[in-house]
Design a protein around this motif. Structure first.
Motif, mmCIF file in Angstrom:
data_model
loop_
_atom_site.group_PDB
_atom_site.id
_atom_site.type_symbol
_atom_site.label_atom_id
_atom_site.label_comp_id
_atom_site.label_asym_id
_atom_site.label_seq_id
_atom_site.Cartn_x
_atom_site.Cartn_y
_atom_site.Cartn_z
ATOM 1 N N LEU A 54 0.833 -1.515 -0.275
ATOM 2 C CA LEU A 54 -0.147 0.134 0.116
ATOM 3 C C LEU A 54 1.281 1.190 -0.124
ATOM 4 C CD1 LEU A 54 -2.696 -0.935 2.570
ATOM 5 C CD2 LEU A 54 -2.716 -1.804 0.662
ATOM 6 N N ILE A 55 0.814 2.108 -1.011
ATOM 7 C CA ILE A 55 1.804 3.231 -0.992
ATOM 8 C C ILE A 55 0.495 4.390 -0.561
ATOM 9 C CG2 ILE A 55 3.285 4.819 -2.483
ATOM 10 C CD1 ILE A 55 3.528 2.712 -4.450
ATOM 11 N N THR A 56 0.953 5.181 0.890
ATOM 12 C CA THR A 56 -0.716 6.005 0.893
ATOM 13 C C THR A 56 -0.551 7.415 0.128
ATOM 14 O OG1 THR A 56 1.874 6.865 2.067
ATOM 15 C CG2 THR A 56 0.587 5.045 3.765
ATOM 16 N N PRO A 57 -1.478 8.507 0.086
ATOM 17 C CA PRO A 57 -1.637 9.304 -0.353
ATOM 18 C C PRO A 57 -0.663 10.374 0.333
ATOM 19 C CG PRO A 57 -3.652 8.724 0.487
ATOM 20 C CD PRO A 57 -2.135 7.936 1.564
ATOM 21 N N SER A 58 0.065 11.714 -0.766
ATOM 22 C CA SER A 58 1.013 12.445 -0.031
ATOM 23 C C SER A 58 0.643 13.207 0.415
ATOM 24 C CB SER A 58 1.611 12.890 -1.814
ATOM 25 O OG SER A 58 0.783 13.094 -2.549
ATOM 26 N N THR A 59 -1.168 13.426 0.795
ATOM 27 C CA THR A 59 -1.713 14.271 1.354
ATOM 28 C C THR A 59 -0.983 14.472 3.139
ATOM 29 O OG1 THR A 59 -3.699 13.156 1.591
ATOM 30 C CG2 THR A 59 -3.475 14.657 -0.172
ATOM 31 N N ALA A 60 -1.376 15.380 3.737
ATOM 32 C CA ALA A 60 -0.894 15.206 5.122
ATOM 33 C C ALA A 60 -1.606 14.279 6.153
ATOM 34 C CB ALA A 60 -1.107 17.133 5.516
ATOM 35 N N THR A 61 -3.284 14.730 5.624
ATOM 36 C CA THR A 61 -4.434 13.994 5.976
ATOM 37 C C THR A 61 -4.601 12.740 5.388
ATOM 38 O OG1 THR A 61 -4.408 15.770 7.933
ATOM 39 C CG2 THR A 61 -6.004 13.396 8.240
ATOM 40 N N SER A 63 -7.475 8.315 5.955
ATOM 41 C CA SER A 63 -6.942 7.282 6.842
ATOM 42 C C SER A 63 -8.964 6.270 5.972
ATOM 43 C CB SER A 63 -7.697 8.363 7.771
ATOM 44 O OG SER A 63 -8.437 6.219 8.475
ATOM 45 N N ASN A 64 -7.873 5.072 5.770
ATOM 46 C CA ASN A 64 -8.613 4.357 4.599
ATOM 47 C C ASN A 64 -9.346 2.929 5.970
ATOM 48 O OD1 ASN A 64 -10.232 5.029 2.941
ATOM 49 N ND2 ASN A 64 -8.426 5.970 1.844
ATOM 50 N N GLY A 162 -10.683 -13.028 6.291
ATOM 51 C CA GLY A 162 -10.504 -12.047 5.981
ATOM 52 C C GLY A 162 -9.712 -11.099 7.024
ATOM 53 N N GLY A 163 -9.933 -10.348 7.016
ATOM 54 C CA GLY A 163 -9.874 -9.252 7.972
ATOM 55 C C GLY A 163 -9.539 -7.483 7.504
ATOM 56 N N SER A 164 -9.772 -6.683 7.941
ATOM 57 C CA SER A 164 -9.881 -4.988 7.886
ATOM 58 C C SER A 164 -8.519 -4.630 8.519
ATOM 59 C CB SER A 164 -11.096 -4.520 8.292
ATOM 60 O OG SER A 164 -12.337 -5.205 7.445
ATOM 61 N N LEU A 165 -7.986 -3.879 7.741
ATOM 62 C CA LEU A 165 -6.789 -2.784 8.535
ATOM 63 C C LEU A 165 -7.474 -1.526 8.236
ATOM 64 C CD1 LEU A 165 -4.577 -4.255 9.815
ATOM 65 C CD2 LEU A 165 -3.182 -4.030 7.254
ATOM 66 N N THR A 166 -6.984 -0.380 9.422
ATOM 67 C CA THR A 166 -6.826 1.193 9.080
ATOM 68 C C THR A 166 -5.923 1.320 8.987
ATOM 69 O OG1 THR A 166 -8.662 0.633 9.688
ATOM 70 C CG2 THR A 166 -7.605 2.901 9.770
ATOM 71 N N ILE A 167 -4.956 2.524 8.123
ATOM 72 C CA ILE A 167 -3.874 3.078 7.672
ATOM 73 C C ILE A 167 -4.495 4.336 7.550
ATOM 74 C CG2 ILE A 167 -1.904 2.908 6.489
ATOM 75 C CD1 ILE A 167 -2.336 0.018 7.073
ATOM 76 N N THR A 168 -3.781 5.025 8.306
ATOM 77 C CA THR A 168 -3.737 6.711 9.116
ATOM 78 C C THR A 168 -2.444 6.901 8.544
ATOM 79 O OG1 THR A 168 -2.871 6.789 10.750
ATOM 80 C CG2 THR A 168 -5.778 6.593 10.015
ATOM 81 N N GLN A 169 -2.674 9.027 7.857
ATOM 82 C CA GLN A 169 -0.617 9.664 8.212
ATOM 83 C C GLN A 169 -0.506 8.854 9.082
ATOM 84 O OE1 GLN A 169 -3.781 10.925 8.601
ATOM 85 N NE2 GLN A 169 -3.641 11.610 10.272
ATOM 86 N N ALA A 170 -0.821 8.722 10.632
ATOM 87 C CA ALA A 170 0.413 7.929 11.810
ATOM 88 C C ALA A 170 1.556 6.830 11.295
ATOM 89 C CB ALA A 170 -0.711 8.444 12.938
#
Length: 187
Positions: A54-61, A63-64, A162-170
């Motif tokens: 997963l490559i995160t967005p370049s935005t400052a904030t 969460s997905n 299966g499962g769910s994983l939340t990725i944030t800027q932190a």
């Protein structure tokens, strides 16, 4: 006197008759024998819940939440807006063999802790928590699911996790990994 003798003889005959053993009637009762033979439970598979890269967005904030469906194949959109995703998302598959129509408990953890295995910073490595889902039923509070096999022995029945994983800027960058155990036991 003859009458007295006859009376005494009659009384003696009755006494002797009463003293003879009376034929007893036999008493009977039935008992039932029950036995249930069950095949041992054999749980194989497992494999990997693959979330991919997963490559995160370049935005400052941001969460997905990324969800791996508890199924043989993934349908729907996996990658979230703003992220770039690669790899093939897959659920873990477990095959269970045993005796059909025999109640059993299948225990699946509700969460799995993933640890950043590439962490080189100081202190404890960062972790993420994946909330599991499974093909048996909606998650319950205990993670113990009562089920029955629809067949005996081979080919068994497949269950998916299966499962769910939340990725944030932190979320710290790195490779995350965790393990979990599924247990099957007859009731």
């Amino acid at each position: 006197m003859k009458n007295s003798i006859r009376l005494l003889a009659s009384i003696a005959a009755v006494s002797v008759t009463m003293a003879l053993p009376v034929a007893a009637k036999a008493a009977t009762a039935n008992a039932t024998v029950n036995a249930k033979i069950v095949k041992p439970l054999v749980l194989t598979g497992g494999g990997t819940i693959a979330i991919g890269t997963l490559i995160t967005p370049s935005t400052a904030t941001f969460s997905n939440t990324f969800t791996i469906q508890p199924a043989a194949t993934q349908t729907g959109t996996y990658c979230q807006t703003g992220f770039t995703c690669s790899g093939t998302p897959t659920a873990a598959m477990f095959n269970l063999q045993g005796t059909n129509n025999t109640p059993l408990n299948l225990t699946i953890p509700l969460t799995v802790t993933l640890t950043n295995t590439s962490w080189t910073g100081g202190g404890a490595a960062p972790t993420l928590t994946m909330t599991t889902s499974n093909s048996l039923a909606a998650n319950n509070a205990s993670g113990v699911y009562v089920t029955q096999l629809p067949n005996s022995g081979f080919p068994g029945t497949n269950y998916y996790v299966g499962g769910s994983l939340t990725i944030t800027q932190a979320t710290e960058a790195g490779s995350y990994s965790g393990t979990f155990t599924v247990t099957a036991d007859y009731q």
